[in-house]
Design a protein around this motif. Structure first.
Motif, PDB file in Angstrom:
ATOM      1  N   GLN A  94      20.270  -4.307  73.754  1.00  0.00           N
ATOM      2  CA  GLN A  94      19.685  -5.382  74.597  1.00  0.00           C
ATOM      3  C   GLN A  94      20.266  -5.408  75.914  1.00  0.00           C
ATOM      4  O   GLN A  94      21.565  -5.263  76.145  1.00  0.00           O
ATOM      5  CB  GLN A  94      19.661  -6.919  74.403  1.00  0.00           C
ATOM      6  N   ILE A  95      19.696  -5.115  76.902  1.00  0.00           N
ATOM      7  CA  ILE A  95      20.176  -4.970  78.463  1.00  0.00           C
ATOM      8  C   ILE A  95      19.985  -6.126  79.354  1.00  0.00           C
ATOM      9  O   ILE A  95      20.870  -6.551  80.092  1.00  0.00           O
ATOM     10  CB  ILE A  95      19.777  -3.499  79.270  1.00  0.00           C
ATOM     11  N   VAL A  96      18.703  -6.587  79.431  1.00  0.00           N
ATOM     12  CA  VAL A  96      18.304  -7.978  80.062  1.00  0.00           C
ATOM     13  C   VAL A  96      17.159  -8.678  79.672  1.00  0.00           C
ATOM     14  O   VAL A  96      16.576  -8.409  78.575  1.00  0.00           O
ATOM     15  CB  VAL A  96      17.751  -7.240  81.694  1.00  0.00           C
ATOM     16  N   LEU A  97      17.379  -9.856  79.817  1.00  0.00           N
ATOM     17  CA  LEU A  97      16.803 -11.166  79.276  1.00  0.00           C
ATOM     18  C   LEU A  97      16.412 -11.862  80.354  1.00  0.00           C
ATOM     19  O   LEU A  97      16.950 -12.318  81.250  1.00  0.00           O
ATOM     20  CB  LEU A  97      17.549 -11.770  78.359  1.00  0.00           C
ATOM     21  N   VAL A  98      15.043 -12.058  80.479  1.00  0.00           N
ATOM     22  CA  VAL A  98      14.299 -13.249  81.625  1.00  0.00           C
ATOM     23  C   VAL A  98      13.579 -14.154  80.850  1.00  0.00           C
ATOM     24  O   VAL A  98      12.527 -13.660  80.097  1.00  0.00           O
ATOM     25  CB  VAL A  98      13.601 -12.369  82.854  1.00  0.00           C
ATOM     26  N   LEU A  99      13.557 -15.174  81.060  1.00  0.00           N
ATOM     27  CA  LEU A  99      13.063 -16.464  80.257  1.00  0.00           C
ATOM     28  C   LEU A  99      12.430 -17.177  81.519  1.00  0.00           C
ATOM     29  O   LEU A  99      13.120 -17.674  82.379  1.00  0.00           O
ATOM     30  CB  LEU A  99      13.818 -17.435  79.545  1.00  0.00           C
ATOM     31  N   THR A 100      11.139 -17.820  81.332  1.00  0.00           N
ATOM     32  CA  THR A 100      10.429 -18.683  82.408  1.00  0.00           C
ATOM     33  C   THR A 100       9.639 -19.593  81.754  1.00  0.00           C
ATOM     34  O   THR A 100       8.875 -19.400  80.654  1.00  0.00           O
ATOM     35  CB  THR A 100       9.543 -17.635  83.184  1.00  0.00           C
ATOM     36  N   ALA A 101       9.697 -20.876  81.943  1.00  0.00           N
ATOM     37  CA  ALA A 101       9.116 -22.054  81.119  1.00  0.00           C
ATOM     38  C   ALA A 101       8.278 -22.723  82.165  1.00  0.00           C
ATOM     39  O   ALA A 101       8.840 -22.846  83.441  1.00  0.00           O
ATOM     40  CB  ALA A 101      10.240 -23.114  80.455  1.00  0.00           C
ATOM     41  N   SER A 102       7.280 -23.198  81.829  1.00  0.00           N
ATOM     42  CA  SER A 102       6.152 -23.937  82.715  1.00  0.00           C
ATOM     43  C   SER A 102       5.045 -24.644  81.896  1.00  0.00           C
ATOM     44  O   SER A 102       5.178 -24.370  80.699  1.00  0.00           O
ATOM     45  CB  SER A 102       5.510 -22.820  83.275  1.00  0.00           C
TER      46      SER A 102
END
Lengths: 86, 154, 154, 86
Positions: free
Chosen positions: C91-99
């Motif tokens: 794993q290299i990058v993690l982006v989480l977005t909540a809305s």
């Protein structure tokens, strides 16, 4: 005559008071549009709910279908409100 | 490309970790996008009831997965949708898409959710102290789906 | 809207489950989108080395998060990027977005990744038996970012 | 004269053989464009790497900057190849 398995779901099932039924329809009923017209002859909620004032959808043998698609003999035809999952 | 496809319609909760781990294998996957839908609360709301059309539901979800697969180079697709009674805050739907490329994973995921919202036979009923109230379909969901018909995938 | 923002640049691996759980709270969140980037393998490839610009990196990621926040109604944003030596499959990058809304969560997530790819000071080096080779920036990443400048968010 | 903290990264650092340096530049050097021209006078890799044939980026005090942005006195100016993270 031909035999169809009808199914109703959600708000439409509640309004019609019917979940599923086996019906014998005249042999010349070939499409959902014709089937709907035939069901509306029952009057009451059948007439008002299927008048088109509130949108509904039809599936033939579990595939989303258009009002003029052919209904094969013995088909399972479902009528229900627009879907709201997800 | 052959994608690993998993479809489930279930009352039980799902586990993002387990589903993510199941798609993450090999060295050719560059991107895994996940979408988790949660039940939002509302004034006086008690629960959400989810009805579906057993048999057709699985079939519709599988067709949506196959459409996504035909459109983007995917290595895996998972679609899990819960039914029954769900309380505010609960997980309701999970979509995972895996691909060598991030744009394919993003686009396919959003495509699947847009089609699920308009093509998969689920119906929501909001339950409050006065009983259950069927939720009407939203015009914005129709439009979200329709843009995929016009759009050439970029 | 005030979003909960978490930024991390780290050598250690990250845990999608823990990060997802940290964003999932309250009853107003309807959608959480996650993007996990993985190191793809290549012929003769041994590892990927990631260099960054300490100080500026965190600052750049925070600015990207704030831009996303200004553009979409988000309740939470998490961006984690690893540095150091990573092997294929890692794993290299993690982006989480909540809305509250799925489209905002999807769009903000893709926006963050597109900006991260072109604005955050990370550099990749592919390591094979002959040594390390710097990876050149890709024109497609530039174009992916530029479409957000023209696009009115739909 | 003004003092600047210069930093180089990735392929550019390797090519220049320099990671960081403190330099005193003429007082009239106000922008990255002027700083680059001044650095190129060193010749060799400095001249060729910063000629613009291979793209590079500049950050002033850790913000991505344009070639004609003002450089404040004492600034940290970083020069590096286009980024490739993610």
């Amino acid at each position: 005559m031909k035999t169809l398995e009808l199914r109703y779901f959600a708000r439409l099932r509640d309004a019609l008071g019917c979940q599923a039924e086996r019906v014998d329809v005249p042999a010349d009923i070939d499409t959902p549009r014709q089937l709907i017209a035939w069901l509306r002859q029952r009057g009451g909620a059948w007439d008002s709910e299927l008048s088109g004032q509130r949108p509904f959808r039809v599936a033939i043998n579990q595939d989303m279908s258009q009002l003029d698609d052919p209904i094969p003999p013995g088909a399972e035809v479902a009528i229900f409100p627009p879907v709201t999952g997800g | 490309m052959d994608a690993q496809v998993r479809i489930s319609v279930q009352e039980a909760d799902f586990d993002l970790t387990a589903e993510y781990a199941a798609l993450r294998h090999g060295e050719q996957i560059g991107a895994i996008v996940s979408f988790c839908g949660l039940v939002r609360g509302w004034d006086g709301g008690v629960a959400m009831r989810l009805e579906h059309y057993p048999g057709m539901t699985e079939r519709a979800l599988l067709q949506i997965a196959h459409q996504a697969q035909a459109r983007w180079p995917l290595t895996g697709i998972t679609i899990i949708h819960r039914v029954g009674e769900l309380h505010p805050g609960a997980q309701i739907v999970l979509v995972l898409t895996a691909s060598a490329h991030r744009r394919a994973a993003y686009q396919a995921n959003e495509f699947i959710m847009d089609y699920l919202k308009t093509e998969a036979p689920f119906w929501k009923q909001e339950v409050d102290a006065t009983g259950g109230h069927w939720v009407d379909a939203r015009e914005t969901d129709q439009r979200a789906r329709q843009r995929w018909e016009a759009e050439y995938d970029g």
